[in-house]
Design an enzyme around this catalytic site. Structure first.
Site, PDB file in Angstrom:
ATOM      1  N   CYS A   5       3.517   7.725   6.770  1.00  0.00           N
ATOM      2  CA  CYS A   5       2.948   6.500   7.217  1.00  0.00           C
ATOM      3  C   CYS A   5       1.697   6.140   7.788  1.00  0.00           C
ATOM      4  CB  CYS A   5       3.813   5.374   8.450  1.00  0.00           C
ATOM      5  SG  CYS A   5       3.317   4.196   8.736  1.00  0.00           S
ATOM      6  N   THR A   6       0.953   5.412   7.096  1.00  0.00           N
ATOM      7  CA  THR A   6      -0.406   5.269   7.646  1.00  0.00           C
ATOM      8  C   THR A   6      -1.168   4.748   8.180  1.00  0.00           C
ATOM      9  OG1 THR A   6      -0.595   3.410   6.229  1.00  0.00           O
ATOM     10  CG2 THR A   6      -1.157   4.801   4.589  1.00  0.00           C
ATOM     11  N   CYS A  12      -0.521   1.917   1.772  1.00  0.00           N
ATOM     12  CA  CYS A  12       0.580   2.178   2.144  1.00  0.00           C
ATOM     13  C   CYS A  12       1.933   2.288   2.232  1.00  0.00           C
ATOM     14  CB  CYS A  12       1.215   0.490   2.461  1.00  0.00           C
ATOM     15  SG  CYS A  12       2.908  -0.262   3.579  1.00  0.00           S
TER      16      CYS A  12
END
Ligand code: DGL
Length: 256
Positions: free
Chosen positions: A184-185, A73
């Site tokens: 952002c994952t 994250c």
């Protein structure tokens, strides 16, 4: 040879992109993944709140016997990785940050777009990387929390999602960006839709593969690699119902 699992955590299912890349290159490693969907999103929380949640997640992973932890994250890495490393010096941690360095190097227009959460943009990591590696390149930073919401609801395609994606991407293309960094994952889950909107006008840059490779390197450096013939994978958290039938998301789950 160390058969203990590798731990992963994210505010939700975003980090599964990294888990997937890791399982491909390290098929003998067992994993435990925490999706902290209950507390998602992290993006608009204070650094103190994110540190507290990250400490809980890391503690749970260590409690399950994890030998190392991937903070899958960007937002949690930005706020909490220094804290986690100091609190658990015996555990190697790998974090993630927006891939602005390769994007800046490869950009021909000299303009790159970065999509991430507010928490990531406010972090020391992002700002020092930007300072070090992206001088002379114009960076257009866009907070795209709406994408996190789409992914957590399992809305990865369709007219509504396309409209949300288009609203963030089109202005970047109009401004001349030739690289769009997914910082952002959660966002790579929307890659097919993002690619559809970009329509060849820019490259998507996302670091899941690089993070998976770094994790493999760190395991080897610490002599923690496994050669197990029977690795097992545990998922803790919740997943949108409609994704459960998608093979990519159909991983073993252990609800707590
Ligand atoms: N997946 C997380 C990241 O990479 C953040 C999503 C959220 O806001 O919770 O930053």
């Amino acid at each position: 040879m160390d058969d203990r699992p590798v731990g992963f955590f994210d505010s939700g299912i975003g980090g599964l992109c990294i888990l997937e890349a890791f399982k491909k290159i390290c098929p003998c490693e067992s994993t435990v993944y925490i999706a902290d969907s209950e507390n998602c999103p992290y993006g608009n929380k204070t650094a103190e709140e994110i540190i507290a949640l990250s400490e809980i997640n890391a503690g749970r992973l260590i409690g399950r016997g994890c030998k190392m932890i991937v903070v899958a994250c960007n937002t949690a890495s930005a706020a909490a990785i220094d804290f986690l490393r100091a609190k658990y010096p015996e555990i190697p941690f790998v974090g993630i940050e927006p891939a602005i360095k390769p994007a800046a190097i490869e950009s021909k227009s000299g303009i790159i777009g970065v999509l991430a959460t507010e928490g990531t943009f406010n972090g020391r990591l992002y700002n020092s990387t930007k300072e070090k590696f992206a001088r002379g390149v114009t960076i257009l930073a866009v907070v795209a929390d709406e994408f996190v919401d789409l992914v957590e609801k399992g809305i990865l395609s369709g007219g509504y999602a396309e409209g949300v994606v288009r609203k963030k991407i089109e202005p970047l293309l109009a401004a001349g960006c030739d690289r769009i960094v997914l910082g952002c994952t959660h966002f790579p889950h929307l890659s097919p839709l993002i690619a559809k909107v970009i329509k060849g006008r820019a490259e998507i840059v996302e670091p899941s593969q690089a993070v998976a490779e770094q994790t493999r390197r760190v395991l080897a450096e610490h002599s923690l690699s496994s050669e197990s013939a029977e690795p097992h994978h545990v998922f803790i958290g919740s997943m949108p119902d409609n994704l459960l039938s998608v093979p990519k998301y159909a991983i073993s789950r252990d609800q707590v």
